[in-house]
Design a protein around this motif. Structure first.
Motif, PDB file in Angstrom:
ATOM      1  N   ILE A 143       0.834  -1.210   0.000  1.00 50.36           N
ATOM      2  CA  ILE A 143       0.000   0.000   0.000  1.00 50.36           C
ATOM      3  C   ILE A 143       0.867   1.258   0.000  1.00 50.36           C
ATOM      4  O   ILE A 143       0.640   2.193  -0.787  1.00 50.36           O
ATOM      5  CB  ILE A 143      -0.935   0.000   1.224  1.00 50.36           C
ATOM      6  CG1 ILE A 143      -1.955  -1.142   1.101  1.00 50.36           C
ATOM      7  CG2 ILE A 143      -1.648   1.346   1.360  1.00 50.36           C
ATOM      8  CD1 ILE A 143      -2.792  -1.348   2.354  1.00 50.36           C
ATOM      9  N   PHE A 144       1.871   1.305   0.886  1.00 49.50           N
ATOM     10  CA  PHE A 144       2.694   2.504   1.026  1.00 49.50           C
ATOM     11  C   PHE A 144       3.537   2.795  -0.211  1.00 49.50           C
ATOM     12  O   PHE A 144       3.770   3.950  -0.561  1.00 49.50           O
ATOM     13  CB  PHE A 144       3.622   2.380   2.242  1.00 49.50           C
ATOM     14  CG  PHE A 144       2.908   2.354   3.568  1.00 49.50           C
ATOM     15  CD1 PHE A 144       1.662   2.943   3.719  1.00 49.50           C
ATOM     16  CD2 PHE A 144       3.488   1.749   4.669  1.00 49.50           C
ATOM     17  CE1 PHE A 144       0.992   2.920   4.945  1.00 49.50           C
ATOM     18  CE2 PHE A 144       2.844   1.725   5.899  1.00 49.50           C
ATOM     19  CZ  PHE A 144       1.584   2.308   6.036  1.00 49.50           C
ATOM     20  N   GLU A 145       4.011   1.740  -0.886  1.00 48.91           N
ATOM     21  CA  GLU A 145       4.959   1.925  -1.988  1.00 48.91           C
ATOM     22  C   GLU A 145       4.326   1.744  -3.370  1.00 48.91           C
ATOM     23  O   GLU A 145       5.040   1.814  -4.376  1.00 48.91           O
ATOM     24  CB  GLU A 145       6.124   0.933  -1.832  1.00 48.91           C
ATOM     25  CG  GLU A 145       6.961   1.142  -0.591  1.00 48.91           C
ATOM     26  CD  GLU A 145       7.687   2.483  -0.599  1.00 48.91           C
ATOM     27  OE1 GLU A 145       8.222   2.863  -1.662  1.00 48.91           O
ATOM     28  OE2 GLU A 145       7.697   3.153   0.451  1.00 48.91           O
ATOM     29  N   PHE A 146       3.040   1.512  -3.429  1.00 49.50           N
ATOM     30  CA  PHE A 146       2.377   1.181  -4.686  1.00 49.50           C
ATOM     31  C   PHE A 146       2.647   2.219  -5.772  1.00 49.50           C
ATOM     32  O   PHE A 146       2.895   1.877  -6.933  1.00 49.50           O
ATOM     33  CB  PHE A 146       0.870   1.031  -4.463  1.00 49.50           C
ATOM     34  CG  PHE A 146       0.133   0.491  -5.660  1.00 49.50           C
ATOM     35  CD1 PHE A 146       0.032  -0.876  -5.868  1.00 49.50           C
ATOM     36  CD2 PHE A 146      -0.451   1.352  -6.584  1.00 49.50           C
ATOM     37  CE1 PHE A 146      -0.636  -1.382  -6.975  1.00 49.50           C
ATOM     38  CE2 PHE A 146      -1.118   0.864  -7.696  1.00 49.50           C
ATOM     39  CZ  PHE A 146      -1.215  -0.507  -7.890  1.00 49.50           C
ATOM     40  N   THR A 147       2.614   3.485  -5.418  1.00 52.50           N
ATOM     41  CA  THR A 147       2.792   4.545  -6.415  1.00 52.50           C
ATOM     42  C   THR A 147       4.175   5.180  -6.363  1.00 52.50           C
ATOM     43  O   THR A 147       4.411   6.189  -7.038  1.00 52.50           O
ATOM     44  CB  THR A 147       1.726   5.645  -6.217  1.00 52.50           C
ATOM     45  OG1 THR A 147       1.824   6.172  -4.885  1.00 52.50           O
ATOM     46  CG2 THR A 147       0.329   5.083  -6.430  1.00 52.50           C
TER      47      THR A 147
END
Length: 446
Positions: A248-252
């Motif tokens: 979630i934190f690194e998805f983008t």
């Protein structure tokens, strides 16, 4: 009766701590030799000590590039330190004693019990021999796969050497690698074979030899101890939660997971989460992670791996007991119950003590590093916890450390591997029983 050397009782914790210190000292001497460095020059003492400590304590923090700075001799010294540090000083001594048909004394069995954090000495020598067998088998299978995989990229002898080195390093949760350029396994973020084999090695090394032995025997016994149930369930829960939050934190984040396809994003998230058990290998650039991800990693690294494993931290069982005590208090329960077993009050006190000593070590080392290094606070905290948890992941500070910073990290790696309580017992004066007890007092809490 334990022998005395100049009035100092050689208790198991002291022998255990001294054994690791001796291995580090020998490793420092060997790595300081001109033959260990590609330059043909003596490696500075503090750098050799740092590398020897990192290898013996199976951490993986490096201040020079292992693959390019050290010669084959130097790399083999590091590999030997990793294997000795991962298996443990007493485990290695016991293997030689058995090989030479020497009798294992009661004192030796007690020391083995302490080194593996066992509750009793029954079957301890048999467990040690199984540990050595399992380690050799697991490392051999992984080395063969790595050799096969890398034979497509390099000559077969080099692929075989790389395979053996990385299999031993990853299984022992050491994190040293030979790929050069401080890249770790980032070139293989999309390689399912290397990722899966590496994750299996990390998990098998981090769950502890007690659990590993019970899993091997499970088809025959059809039972697992409370310890194994707690370790396996906590490992699964923390791994899944960690992977989900990293995803979630690194998805983008265009510098980590962003450019990857969905399958590779999931694979990389799972790999980084498993590596936090104490492995020190990574497939994405740790220095490019977002602050939320790094803070999550700090928490996971502080928790660490299972007892009697190659990992550090306050240990999984300590964390589970503390969570159980918290839930019991919230629910108004008197006992902490895990898998229909009541946890002894003494174990709850021990878990609380371990956690607070760990917090004190991390806070003290972070403050000390902040005083001698100019870097963002989160990076300094990350490095301190990585050393304490013998994880080896770096936010970029380790290669910038001055002499003072190196000494602090060396101490943290040693404390993290030997164990905070073992080290405390090793350093305390010979205990004396108090002839009286004070009256009980009452304090208002909350």
């Amino acid at each position: 009766m334990a022998r005395r050397f100049k009035g100092l009782k050689l208790t198991p914790p002291r022998v255990f701590a001294a054994g690791f210190a001796l291995i580090i000292a020998i490793g420092t001497l060997l790595l300081s030799l001109p033959a260990a460095a590609e330059s043909g020059q003596h490696t500075p003492f503090i750098d050799a000590l740092f590398t020897a400590t990192s290898a013996t304590c199976v951490t993986g923090l490096v201040i020079v590039d292992t693959g390019t700075y050290f010669t084959t001799f130097g790399q083999l010294v590091i590999l030997g330190l990793i294997q000795l540090g991962g298996l443990g000083f007493m485990t290695t001594v016991t293997w030689f004693a058995v090989a030479l048909r020497k009798r294992i004394s009661l004192r030796d069995r007690i020391m083995l019990k302490e080194s593996l954090n066992l509750s009793g000495i029954e079957g301890v020598v048999r467990l040690i021999l199984r540990v050595l067998l399992y380690s050799a088998l697991i490392e051999s299978v992984a080395a063969l796969y790595f050799m096969y995989r890398w034979s497509y990229e390099m000559p077969l002898p080099q692929a075989a050497y790389y395979g053996v080195f990385h299999a031993i390093s990853i299984f022992n949760n050491a994190g040293f690698e030979l790929l050069g350029g401080y890249r770790n396994l980032t070139p293989y973020v999309n390689d399912w074979g290397i990722n899966v084999v590496s994750m299996l090695l990390i998990l098998l090394g981090s769950i502890g030899f007690i659990v590993l032995a019970e899993l091997v025997d499970y088809r025959r016994t059809r039972r697992l101890s409370l310890h194994s149930k707690v370790v396996l369930s906590a490992t699964a829960a923390l791994t899944l939660v960690g992977a989900l939050l990293i995803f979630i934190f690194e998805f983008t984040n265009t510098r980590t997971l962003g450019p990857l396809d969905l399958d590779s994003k999931l694979l990389a998230s799972l790999f980084q989460s498993i590596s936090l058990r104490s492995a020190g290998v990574n497939t994405v650039d740790i220095t490019q992670l977002r602050s939320a991800t790094m803070f999550l990693m700090i928490i996971m690294m502080f928790i660490g791996a299972a007892p009697s494993s190659t990992g550090g931290g306050i240990k999984l069982t300590t964390f589970v007991i503390l969570v159980g005590a918290l839930l019991a208090m919230i629910r108004g329960k008197e006992d902490v119950v895990l898998f229909r077993h009541r946890i002894a009050k003494s174990d709850i006190y021990k878990a609380t003590t371990f956690c607070f000593i760990g917090l004190f070590c991390v806070v003290a080392s972070t403050m000390a590093l902040s005083a001698v290094q100019q870097q963002d606070f989160l990076i300094i905290l990350f490095e301190a916890v990585s050393a304490f948890g013998t994880v080896g992941l770096s936010g970029g500070l380790t290669t910038e450390l001055g002499t003072g910073g190196k000494v602090i990290i060396i101490l943290m790696m040693f404390i993290g591997r030997v164990g905070i309580v073992t080290l405390a017992y090793a350093l305390q004066p010979n205990p004396k029983k108090e002839p009286f007890r004070y009256p009980e007092g009452k304090l208002t809490i909350g």
